[in-house]
Design an enzyme around this catalytic site. Structure first.
Site, mmCIF file in Angstrom:
data_model
loop_
_atom_site.group_PDB
_atom_site.id
_atom_site.type_symbol
_atom_site.label_atom_id
_atom_site.label_comp_id
_atom_site.label_asym_id
_atom_site.label_seq_id
_atom_site.Cartn_x
_atom_site.Cartn_y
_atom_site.Cartn_z
ATOM 1 N N SER A 189 0.824 -1.216 0.000
ATOM 2 C CA SER A 189 0.000 0.000 0.000
ATOM 3 C C SER A 189 0.856 1.264 0.000
ATOM 4 O O SER A 189 0.591 2.214 -0.757
ATOM 5 C CB SER A 189 -0.977 0.011 1.184
ATOM 6 O OG SER A 189 -0.292 -0.091 2.404
ATOM 7 N N ASP A 240 -1.788 -8.726 12.843
ATOM 8 C CA ASP A 240 -3.116 -9.256 12.523
ATOM 9 C C ASP A 240 -3.556 -10.368 13.460
ATOM 10 O O ASP A 240 -4.746 -10.696 13.525
ATOM 11 C CB ASP A 240 -3.142 -9.773 11.083
ATOM 12 C CG ASP A 240 -3.011 -8.635 10.084
ATOM 13 O OD1 ASP A 240 -3.392 -7.515 10.447
ATOM 14 O OD2 ASP A 240 -2.526 -8.870 8.973
ATOM 15 N N HIS A 251 6.083 -13.059 8.791
ATOM 16 C CA HIS A 251 6.201 -11.698 8.239
ATOM 17 C C HIS A 251 7.317 -11.654 7.220
ATOM 18 O O HIS A 251 8.315 -12.383 7.351
ATOM 19 C CB HIS A 251 6.472 -10.677 9.353
ATOM 20 C CG HIS A 251 6.163 -9.276 8.944
ATOM 21 N ND1 HIS A 251 7.087 -8.458 8.332
ATOM 22 C CD2 HIS A 251 5.014 -8.556 9.023
ATOM 23 C CE1 HIS A 251 6.521 -7.299 8.071
ATOM 24 N NE2 HIS A 251 5.260 -7.318 8.471
ATOM 25 N N ARG A 278 3.522 -4.206 17.568
ATOM 26 C CA ARG A 278 2.125 -3.768 17.460
ATOM 27 C C ARG A 278 1.194 -4.853 17.997
ATOM 28 O O ARG A 278 0.083 -4.581 18.437
ATOM 29 C CB ARG A 278 1.780 -3.419 16.001
ATOM 30 C CG ARG A 278 2.685 -2.320 15.425
ATOM 31 C CD ARG A 278 2.496 -2.161 13.926
ATOM 32 N NE ARG A 278 2.766 -3.406 13.222
ATOM 33 C CZ ARG A 278 2.511 -3.609 11.935
ATOM 34 N NH1 ARG A 278 1.975 -2.642 11.211
ATOM 35 N NH2 ARG A 278 2.788 -4.777 11.365
HETATM 36 C C1 LIG Z 1 3.237 -12.999 6.024
HETATM 37 C C2 LIG Z 1 3.667 -14.038 4.992
HETATM 38 C C3 LIG Z 1 2.863 -13.815 3.701
HETATM 39 C C4 LIG Z 1 5.168 -13.852 4.724
HETATM 40 O O1 LIG Z 1 5.519 -14.689 3.650
HETATM 41 P P1 LIG Z 1 7.020 -15.113 3.406
HETATM 42 O O2 LIG Z 1 7.928 -13.956 3.605
HETATM 43 O O3 LIG Z 1 7.059 -15.823 2.106
HETATM 44 O O4 LIG Z 1 7.260 -16.124 4.607
HETATM 45 P P2 LIG Z 1 8.422 -17.191 4.728
HETATM 46 O O5 LIG Z 1 9.615 -16.826 3.896
HETATM 47 O O6 LIG Z 1 8.640 -17.429 6.175
HETATM 48 O O7 LIG Z 1 7.761 -18.488 4.060
HETATM 49 C C5 LIG Z 1 8.480 -19.688 4.012
HETATM 50 C C6 LIG Z 1 7.527 -20.857 4.087
HETATM 51 O O8 LIG Z 1 6.848 -20.829 5.345
HETATM 52 C C7 LIG Z 1 5.456 -20.842 5.169
HETATM 53 N N1 LIG Z 1 4.809 -20.018 6.169
HETATM 54 C C8 LIG Z 1 5.074 -18.726 6.458
HETATM 55 N N2 LIG Z 1 4.189 -18.276 7.393
HETATM 56 C C9 LIG Z 1 3.385 -19.326 7.680
HETATM 57 C C10 LIG Z 1 2.267 -19.456 8.542
HETATM 58 N N3 LIG Z 1 1.801 -18.451 9.256
HETATM 59 N N4 LIG Z 1 1.665 -20.655 8.571
HETATM 60 C C11 LIG Z 1 2.124 -21.682 7.838
HETATM 61 N N5 LIG Z 1 3.143 -21.599 6.976
HETATM 62 C C12 LIG Z 1 3.764 -20.426 6.917
HETATM 63 C C13 LIG Z 1 5.266 -20.227 3.796
HETATM 64 O O9 LIG Z 1 3.986 -20.570 3.257
HETATM 65 C C14 LIG Z 1 6.420 -20.796 3.020
HETATM 66 O O10 LIG Z 1 6.082 -22.130 2.685
HETATM 67 P P3 LIG Z 1 6.513 -22.756 1.263
HETATM 68 O O11 LIG Z 1 8.011 -22.659 1.222
HETATM 69 O O12 LIG Z 1 6.001 -24.143 1.338
HETATM 70 O O13 LIG Z 1 5.851 -21.913 0.226
HETATM 71 C C15 LIG Z 1 3.436 -15.465 5.541
HETATM 72 O O14 LIG Z 1 4.153 -15.618 6.747
HETATM 73 C C16 LIG Z 1 1.969 -15.776 5.749
HETATM 74 O O15 LIG Z 1 1.278 -16.197 4.808
HETATM 75 N N6 LIG Z 1 1.437 -15.571 7.001
HETATM 76 C C17 LIG Z 1 0.059 -15.789 7.281
HETATM 77 C C18 LIG Z 1 -0.802 -14.661 6.730
HETATM 78 C C19 LIG Z 1 -0.594 -13.350 7.487
HETATM 79 O O16 LIG Z 1 -0.532 -13.325 8.698
HETATM 80 N N7 LIG Z 1 -0.511 -12.248 6.739
HETATM 81 C C20 LIG Z 1 -0.372 -10.918 7.334
HETATM 82 C C21 LIG Z 1 0.996 -10.397 7.147
HETATM 83 S S1 LIG Z 1 1.238 -8.878 7.950
#
Ligand SMILES: CC(C)(COP(=O)(O)OP(=O)(O)OC[C@H]1O[C@@H](n2cnc3c(N)ncnc32)[C@H](O)[C@@H]1OP(=O)(O)O)[C@@H](O)C(=O)NCCC(=O)NCCS
Length: 439
Positions: free
Chosen positions: A241, A372, A317, A326
């Site tokens: 954003s 969140d 994250h 937060r």
């Molecule tokens: C926030 C988010 C999108 C960050 O993504 P990212 O930077 O790619 O995270 P990572 O590098 O740690 O991901 C590595 C692996 O861990 C997994 N992972 C990360 N967070 C996870 C979670 N909360 N639950 C389960 N698996 C998770 C990813 O899906 C990824 O799996 P893959 O290699 O099989 O695709 C991710 O942690 C997520 O989807 N969290 C849940 C949704 C959320 O809370 N979003 C709000 C963000 S402010």
């Protein structure tokens, strides 16, 4: 001192610093970019400068150099309230100076003065079908205000480039003044059968929003709004954003175009919309166990969810590698005010068991909760149970950050953004020949 004067006072030094960096170190190399990064959403590649806020992976957000606990401690607040007024935060983000009480209230006063939303904007919101997502209504209403842009008007008549920021600032104050009113109108139209409540002149910006959605009588909820609107205001410049709004403003599109674009980015499920998913998930767990599960049952449930390939909302994250401050500050709020709430108790329980489980997967880079993981639980407790409105709450606050970025980008004369794209064939050829691109 007014925000405008405060910026004016600092500008020569800032401009000098930027000019010196460019002149003396213009060719200094900050980073190389890999093929993975190009295909991976330019993750982690430094591509811009923002002095409004910075997310430290191990410490969390600092807004103008201050951590969240420091801000809560030092920003001006009303007597007998726990959290700062938004006017003081806006002053800090914009003016890069801690406001006195008087300066913070001056912002609140200006907001009050400019808070009237033109009727046609309400007509625009009314024209949307009722099942439209409130973020689309919010963004549409902000865009509808574009015709009031002072910058757009003055630009078409010819103004000095060095003065662009002054008009952006004026537009920013006028827009942010109206945001709680627009959001409250959307809430009341969608969820309260159109029953509107007038603003309360004695309330600050945040408390007034609480009031206009029918929750003004509860001092705890007024304080939760103050807390919420401070902590969500900015999260450096690279998130979707903030970056979207920065990119659009770099074309000298005015603050209304830019903020509407930022809201459109916030509306995505991988960004601002994630908070509505999180509460939905928590309620699903409570429903499944018919209450708060004990830790062992919860562990087994969480492991099963992960084994079946599900993502646990609210955890992980892209940048942070620690519990989001937060989240922490809202946990402390919950511990003080709603320890008996079952949704809140589940948030606590998940926090107690999930990080270890995520660590053991070996792949999740950040096993800790983000903001969140708790936002929705607190709103739910005070009766704001409409999940799809949560991103609007986020947006009310985030516009404070969008506008501060835009004003300073114009003040420092930042140019239009234009990164380069390559074709797959070019990448194949370069990697085969190990040649760097001739761009
Ligand atoms: C926030 C988010 C999108 C960050 O993504 P990212 O930077 O790619 O995270 P990572 O590098 O740690 O991901 C590595 C692996 O861990 C997994 N992972 C990360 N967070 C996870 C979670 N909360 N639950 C389960 N698996 C998770 C990813 O899906 C990824 O799996 P893959 O290699 O099989 O695709 C991710 O942690 C997520 O989807 N969290 C849940 C949704 C959320 O809370 N979003 C709000 C963000 S402010």
């Amino acid at each position: 001192m007014h925000i405008r004067d405060r910026i004016e006072e600092q500008l020569p030094e800032w401009r000098e610093r930027v000019a010196r960096l460019k002149k003396d170190h213009g060719n200094f190399k900050i980073a190389d970019v890999t093929v993975d990064q190009i295909y991976g959403g330019i993750r982690g590649v430094p591509i811009q400068v923002s002095d409004i806020s910075y997310v430290d992976p191990t410490e969390g957000i600092r807004l103008r150099g201050y951590t969240i606990p420091e801000l809560i401690d030092i920003l001006p607040r009303r007597r007998n309230t726990e959290f700062p007024i938004a006017g003081g935060l806006f002053y800090l983000l914009m003016a890069n100076a801690l406001p006195s009480d008087e300066e913070a209230y001056q912002v609140e006063e200006e907001w009050r003065q400019y808070s009237k939303v033109p009727d046609y904007v309400y007509d625009v919101i009314r024209a949307y079908p009722m099942d439209t997502h409130p973020m689309a209504m919010f963004s549409g209403a902000v865009l509808a205000l574009q015709s009031t842009s002072k910058f757009a008007r003055e630009y078409s008549e010819g103004i000095l480039k060095a003065d662009y920021w002054k008009h952006y600032l004026e537009d920013s104050i006028q827009l942010t003044a109206k945001v709680p009113h627009i959001a409250a109108f959307i809430y009341n139209r969608k969820y309260r059968d159109g029953k509107m409540i007038d603003s309360e002149p004695d309330y600050d910006w945040s408390a007034n929003f609480a009031n206009m959605i029918g929750k003004g009588e509860n001092p705890e909820y007024r304080d939760l709004c103050r807390l919420f609107f401070v902590i969500h205001s900015d999260h450096e410049g690279g998130n979707v954003s903030a970056h979207a709004s920065h990119l659009v403003a770099s074309a000298l599109s005015d603050i209304y175009y830019a903020s509407s674009s930022g809201l459109n980015g916030l509306a995505g499920p991988l960004h601002g919309l994630a908070n509505q998913e999180c509460l939905r998930w928590l309620l699903g767990v409570l429903n499944y166990f018919e209450g708060v599960p004990d830790p062992d049952d919860l562990r087994e449930y969480l492991r099963n969810e992960l084994d079946s390939g599900k993502v646990i909302p609210g955890y992980g994250h892209a940048v942070l590698r620690t519990t989001d401050p937060r989240f922490t500050v809202q946990m402390e709020f919950g511990e003080r005010h709603l320890p008996e709430d079952t949704v809140f108790q589940l948030v606590q329980r998940v926090y107690g068991v999930l990080p270890d489980i995520l660590k053991k997967t070996g792949k999740v880079k950040n096993p800790w909760p983000n903001v969140d993981a708790i936002n929705g639980a607190l709103q739910h407790h005070y009766g704001v149970k409409q999940f799809d409105f949560y991103t609007v709450l986020f947006g009310i606050s985030r516009i404070l950050g969008f506008t501060a970025h835009a004003v300073w980008s114009r003040a420092l004369g930042k140019p239009i953004e234009r990164p380069k794209s390559l074709t797959t064939g070019m990448l194949e050829a370069m990697t085969a020949e190990h040649t760097a691109p001739a761009l």
